[in-house]
Design a protein around this motif. Structure first.
Motif, PDB file in Angstrom:
ATOM      1  N   THR A  31      44.651  12.139  52.467  1.00 41.21           N
ATOM      2  CA  THR A  31      43.865  12.253  53.691  1.00 41.21           C
ATOM      3  C   THR A  31      42.765  11.196  53.701  1.00 41.21           C
ATOM      4  O   THR A  31      42.517  10.534  54.715  1.00 41.21           O
ATOM      5  CB  THR A  31      43.262  13.662  53.833  1.00 41.21           C
ATOM      6  OG1 THR A  31      44.324  14.612  53.813  1.00 41.21           O
ATOM      7  CG2 THR A  31      42.484  13.801  55.123  1.00 41.21           C
ATOM      8  N   THR A  32      42.103  11.001  52.557  1.00 41.28           N
ATOM      9  CA  THR A  32      41.071   9.971  52.459  1.00 41.28           C
ATOM     10  C   THR A  32      41.682   8.597  52.706  1.00 41.28           C
ATOM     11  O   THR A  32      41.091   7.758  53.406  1.00 41.28           O
ATOM     12  CB  THR A  32      40.381  10.027  51.083  1.00 41.28           C
ATOM     13  OG1 THR A  32      39.815  11.334  50.910  1.00 41.28           O
ATOM     14  CG2 THR A  32      39.290   8.987  50.958  1.00 41.28           C
ATOM     15  N   ALA A  33      42.858   8.346  52.178  1.00 43.61           N
ATOM     16  CA  ALA A  33      43.537   7.063  52.408  1.00 43.61           C
ATOM     17  C   ALA A  33      43.836   6.871  53.894  1.00 43.61           C
ATOM     18  O   ALA A  33      43.650   5.769  54.430  1.00 43.61           O
ATOM     19  CB  ALA A  33      44.823   6.999  51.586  1.00 43.61           C
ATOM     20  N   ALA A  34      44.264   7.914  54.567  1.00 39.15           N
ATOM     21  CA  ALA A  34      44.546   7.807  56.004  1.00 39.15           C
ATOM     22  C   ALA A  34      43.276   7.453  56.779  1.00 39.15           C
ATOM     23  O   ALA A  34      43.300   6.623  57.691  1.00 39.15           O
ATOM     24  CB  ALA A  34      45.142   9.116  56.520  1.00 39.15           C
ATOM     25  N   ALA A  63      35.932  -5.570  47.907  1.00 42.52           N
ATOM     26  CA  ALA A  63      36.568  -4.249  47.878  1.00 42.52           C
ATOM     27  C   ALA A  63      35.532  -3.138  47.968  1.00 42.52           C
ATOM     28  O   ALA A  63      34.400  -3.277  47.531  1.00 42.52           O
ATOM     29  CB  ALA A  63      37.394  -4.093  46.612  1.00 42.52           C
ATOM     30  N   VAL A  64      35.953  -2.021  48.529  1.00 41.08           N
ATOM     31  CA  VAL A  64      35.147  -0.806  48.612  1.00 41.08           C
ATOM     32  C   VAL A  64      35.836   0.226  47.745  1.00 41.08           C
ATOM     33  O   VAL A  64      37.054   0.375  47.784  1.00 41.08           O
ATOM     34  CB  VAL A  64      35.059  -0.316  50.079  1.00 41.08           C
ATOM     35  CG1 VAL A  64      34.340   1.006  50.173  1.00 41.08           C
ATOM     36  CG2 VAL A  64      34.383  -1.366  50.949  1.00 41.08           C
ATOM     37  N   THR A  65      35.066   0.960  46.956  1.00 41.51           N
ATOM     38  CA  THR A  65      35.645   1.958  46.060  1.00 41.51           C
ATOM     39  C   THR A  65      35.413   3.360  46.599  1.00 41.51           C
ATOM     40  O   THR A  65      34.397   3.649  47.221  1.00 41.51           O
ATOM     41  CB  THR A  65      35.028   1.843  44.652  1.00 41.51           C
ATOM     42  OG1 THR A  65      33.606   1.868  44.765  1.00 41.51           O
ATOM     43  CG2 THR A  65      35.464   0.571  43.960  1.00 41.51           C
ATOM     44  N   SER A  66      36.399   4.213  46.349  1.00 46.20           N
ATOM     45  CA  SER A  66      36.331   5.603  46.788  1.00 46.20           C
ATOM     46  C   SER A  66      37.035   6.455  45.748  1.00 46.20           C
ATOM     47  O   SER A  66      38.131   6.112  45.296  1.00 46.20           O
ATOM     48  CB  SER A  66      37.022   5.748  48.144  1.00 46.20           C
ATOM     49  OG  SER A  66      37.098   7.096  48.524  1.00 46.20           O
ATOM     50  N   GLY A  67      36.418   7.562  45.368  1.00 47.05           N
ATOM     51  CA  GLY A  67      37.058   8.442  44.402  1.00 47.05           C
ATOM     52  C   GLY A  67      36.114   9.505  43.905  1.00 47.05           C
ATOM     53  O   GLY A  67      34.916   9.488  44.200  1.00 47.05           O
ATOM     54  N   GLY A  72      35.366  17.240  41.983  1.00 53.32           N
ATOM     55  CA  GLY A  72      35.042  16.662  43.277  1.00 53.32           C
ATOM     56  C   GLY A  72      33.758  15.866  43.347  1.00 53.32           C
ATOM     57  O   GLY A  72      33.392  15.368  44.407  1.00 53.32           O
ATOM     58  N   ASP A  73      33.042  15.732  42.224  1.00 51.27           N
ATOM     59  CA  ASP A  73      31.815  14.946  42.253  1.00 51.27           C
ATOM     60  C   ASP A  73      32.126  13.466  42.425  1.00 51.27           C
ATOM     61  O   ASP A  73      33.052  12.949  41.785  1.00 51.27           O
ATOM     62  CB  ASP A  73      31.007  15.144  40.962  1.00 51.27           C
ATOM     63  CG  ASP A  73      30.468  16.557  40.830  1.00 51.27           C
ATOM     64  OD1 ASP A  73      30.165  17.172  41.875  1.00 51.27           O
ATOM     65  OD2 ASP A  73      30.357  17.042  39.694  1.00 51.27           O
ATOM     66  N   PRO A  74      31.357  12.762  43.283  1.00 52.74           N
ATOM     67  CA  PRO A  74      31.578  11.322  43.454  1.00 52.74           C
ATOM     68  C   PRO A  74      31.397  10.586  42.128  1.00 52.74           C
ATOM     69  O   PRO A  74      30.623  11.001  41.271  1.00 52.74           O
ATOM     70  CB  PRO A  74      30.498  10.904  44.456  1.00 52.74           C
ATOM     71  CG  PRO A  74      30.102  12.156  45.153  1.00 52.74           C
ATOM     72  CD  PRO A  74      30.297  13.264  44.150  1.00 52.74           C
ATOM     73  N   ILE A  75      32.108   9.502  41.971  1.00 56.49           N
ATOM     74  CA  ILE A  75      32.027   8.694  40.756  1.00 56.49           C
ATOM     75  C   ILE A  75      30.799   7.790  40.853  1.00 56.49           C
ATOM     76  O   ILE A  75      30.658   7.050  41.823  1.00 56.49           O
ATOM     77  CB  ILE A  75      33.308   7.858  40.568  1.00 56.49           C
ATOM     78  CG1 ILE A  75      34.501   8.786  40.401  1.00 56.49           C
ATOM     79  CG2 ILE A  75      33.165   6.908  39.387  1.00 56.49           C
ATOM     80  CD1 ILE A  75      35.844   8.108  40.448  1.00 56.49           C
ATOM     81  N   SER A  83      35.867  12.220  49.833  1.00 61.55           N
ATOM     82  CA  SER A  83      35.840  13.042  51.030  1.00 61.55           C
ATOM     83  C   SER A  83      36.263  12.222  52.254  1.00 61.55           C
ATOM     84  O   SER A  83      35.643  11.199  52.550  1.00 61.55           O
ATOM     85  CB  SER A  83      34.434  13.590  51.267  1.00 61.55           C
ATOM     86  OG  SER A  83      34.372  14.237  52.510  1.00 61.55           O
ATOM     87  N   PRO A  84      37.290  12.662  52.951  1.00 66.50           N
ATOM     88  CA  PRO A  84      37.695  11.941  54.171  1.00 66.50           C
ATOM     89  C   PRO A  84      36.536  11.815  55.171  1.00 66.50           C
ATOM     90  O   PRO A  84      36.395  10.799  55.822  1.00 66.50           O
ATOM     91  CB  PRO A  84      38.823  12.787  54.738  1.00 66.50           C
ATOM     92  CG  PRO A  84      39.331  13.585  53.591  1.00 66.50           C
ATOM     93  CD  PRO A  84      38.152  13.807  52.689  1.00 66.50           C
ATOM     94  N   SER A  85      35.692  12.833  55.245  1.00 66.55           N
ATOM     95  CA  SER A  85      34.600  12.787  56.214  1.00 66.55           C
ATOM     96  C   SER A  85      33.600  11.682  55.893  1.00 66.55           C
ATOM     97  O   SER A  85      32.929  11.179  56.786  1.00 66.55           O
ATOM     98  CB  SER A  85      33.905  14.146  56.309  1.00 66.55           C
ATOM     99  OG  SER A  85      33.296  14.462  55.072  1.00 66.55           O
ATOM    100  N   ALA A  86      33.490  11.290  54.621  1.00 62.42           N
ATOM    101  CA  ALA A  86      32.585  10.204  54.249  1.00 62.42           C
ATOM    102  C   ALA A  86      33.047   8.876  54.851  1.00 62.42           C
ATOM    103  O   ALA A  86      32.240   7.992  55.117  1.00 62.42           O
ATOM    104  CB  ALA A  86      32.480  10.092  52.746  1.00 62.42           C
ATOM    105  N   LEU A  87      34.344   8.736  55.077  1.00 61.01           N
ATOM    106  CA  LEU A  87      34.888   7.496  55.631  1.00 61.01           C
ATOM    107  C   LEU A  87      34.986   7.527  57.153  1.00 61.01           C
ATOM    108  O   LEU A  87      35.252   6.511  57.775  1.00 61.01           O
ATOM    109  CB  LEU A  87      36.273   7.218  55.047  1.00 61.01           C
ATOM    110  CG  LEU A  87      36.331   7.041  53.528  1.00 61.01           C
ATOM    111  CD1 LEU A  87      37.765   6.839  53.085  1.00 61.01           C
ATOM    112  CD2 LEU A  87      35.463   5.889  53.079  1.00 61.01           C
TER     113      LEU A  87
END
Length: 90
Positions: A31-34, A63-67, A72-75, A83-87
């Motif tokens: 979902t985050t990738a979408a 590049a932008v990193t996400s994960g 579920g804590d951000p890296i 989180s998809p909502s963050a994007l």
């Protein structure tokens, strides 16, 4: 490797478990990738480790990193969590 599908409502609760169950949660990642693609990301590079992400990022400075880590804590050091909502709306 042998795989099989089990349904929780069909399990015999009286029997002691003798198998290992592996669950892979990919819903949030995909979902985050979408959302990233919808926001204009031309390419997504999945990696198998945090160190691998940082190595790849050094080679792709724009590049932008996400994960996220387990739980579920951000890296720390990543641009976004998992989180998809963050994007949404970037």
């Amino acid at each position: 490797m042998r795989t099989r599908r089990l349904y929780l409502n069909r399990l015999d609760q009286a029997r002691e478990p003798d198998d290992v169950v592996v669950v892979i949660d990919v819903l949030r990642s995909f979902t985050t990738a979408a959302y990233a693609f919808a926001a204009g990301a031309p390419t997504i590079y999945p990696v198998d480790s945090i160190a691998g992400a940082f190595r790849l990022q050094r080679g792709l400075p724009a590049a932008v990193t996400s994960g996220a880590v387990g739980g579920g804590d951000p890296i720390p050091g990543f641009d976004f969590g998992n989180s998809p909502s963050a994007l949404h709306g970037i």
